[in-house]
Design a protein around this motif. Structure first.
Motif, short mmCIF file in Angstrom:
data_model
loop_
_atom_site.label_atom_id
_atom_site.label_comp_id
_atom_site.label_asym_id
_atom_site.label_seq_id
_atom_site.Cartn_x
_atom_site.Cartn_y
_atom_site.Cartn_z
N LEU A 91 17.96 31.71 2.03
CA LEU A 91 18.99 31.50 1.01
C LEU A 91 18.68 30.25 0.18
N GLN A 92 18.06 29.26 0.82
CA GLN A 92 17.67 28.06 0.08
C GLN A 92 16.57 28.39 -0.92
N LYS A 93 15.65 29.28 -0.54
CA LYS A 93 14.58 29.69 -1.46
C LYS A 93 15.13 30.43 -2.67
N GLU A 94 16.33 31.03 -2.51
CA GLU A 94 17.00 31.73 -3.61
C GLU A 94 17.92 30.79 -4.38
N TYR A 95 17.91 29.50 -4.04
CA TYR A 95 18.73 28.47 -4.68
C TYR A 95 20.23 28.72 -4.53
N LEU A 96 20.63 29.34 -3.42
CA LEU A 96 22.05 29.57 -3.15
C LEU A 96 22.63 28.47 -2.28
N ILE A 97 21.76 27.76 -1.57
CA ILE A 97 22.20 26.69 -0.68
C ILE A 97 21.11 25.62 -0.67
N GLU A 98 21.52 24.37 -0.50
CA GLU A 98 20.56 23.28 -0.36
C GLU A 98 20.90 22.57 0.94
#
Length: 187
Positions: free
Chosen positions: A25-32
């Motif tokens: 999900l981080q790779k999809e920029y949805l979470i950091e």
């Protein structure tokens, strides 16, 4: 400001699966995320931490680079790299990024043997899309720094049964279709 979320899973494998899901999900920029560590309670009460970053190795690599550079300036590159790696490894071992190790071990003492806790330090996230992605994944929320509304939304999402469809006529109510049956729209 970051938020802390701790979710307990029945096995280390399930906790690792969820950590990989969060990383995707981080790779999809949805979470950091700032940190994503797993604490596992073993038989006999021993707690093992499985962290995302190895600060000792990271320190050794950066230390050896700077030691090599400084050693090259003073015509002793091998000696400089060795001293730099040792001091970098020591500095990395003493540095604690993300969730505090002592806090993770202390909180993990309440786990049952074999259970694993996923510690997430969340810097920012697109809440609705992340909750949709983790819906029905299971686990029990042990602790969060989220406000009550967002914490309840997280609890509801991870405990929802996979494939549950929300009824448009009743907010919050869910219906799970039986095998081979498509959900029917309520008119």
């Amino acid at each position: 400001m970051s938020d802390l979320v701790v979710i307990v899973y029945p096995t280390e494998a399930k906790a690792e699966e969820m950590r990989q899901k969060v990383i995707s999900l981080q790779k999809e920029y949805l979470i950091e995320i700032g940190d994503a560590a797993i604490a596992v309670m073993h038989e006999g009460g021993k707690i093992k931490l499985n962290q995302l970053m190895n600060t000792t190795a990271l320190g050794a690599v950066s230390g050896s680079f700077w030691g090599l550079l400084i050693g090259a300036i003073f015509l002793m590159p091998v000696f400089g790299a060795a001293i730099g790696a040792a001091s970098g490894a020591l500095g990395g071992a003493l540095t604690d990024y993300g969730v505090n190790d002592g806090f993770m071990k202390e909180l993990s003492t309440s786990l049952q043997p074999g259970n694993a806790a996923l510690f997430l330090l969340i810097r920012k996230m697109t809440g609705d899309k992340v909750l949709e992605a983790i819906k029905g994944t299971g686990g029990v929320v042990l602790k969060t720094s989220l406000d009550h509304t967002r914490e309840q939304a997280l609890r509801d999402a991870i405990s929802a049964s996979p494939g549950a469809v929300e009824h448009p006529s009743t907010p919050g109510a869910t219906a799970t279709p039986t095998a081979g049956e498509a959900p029917s729209p309520v008119g």
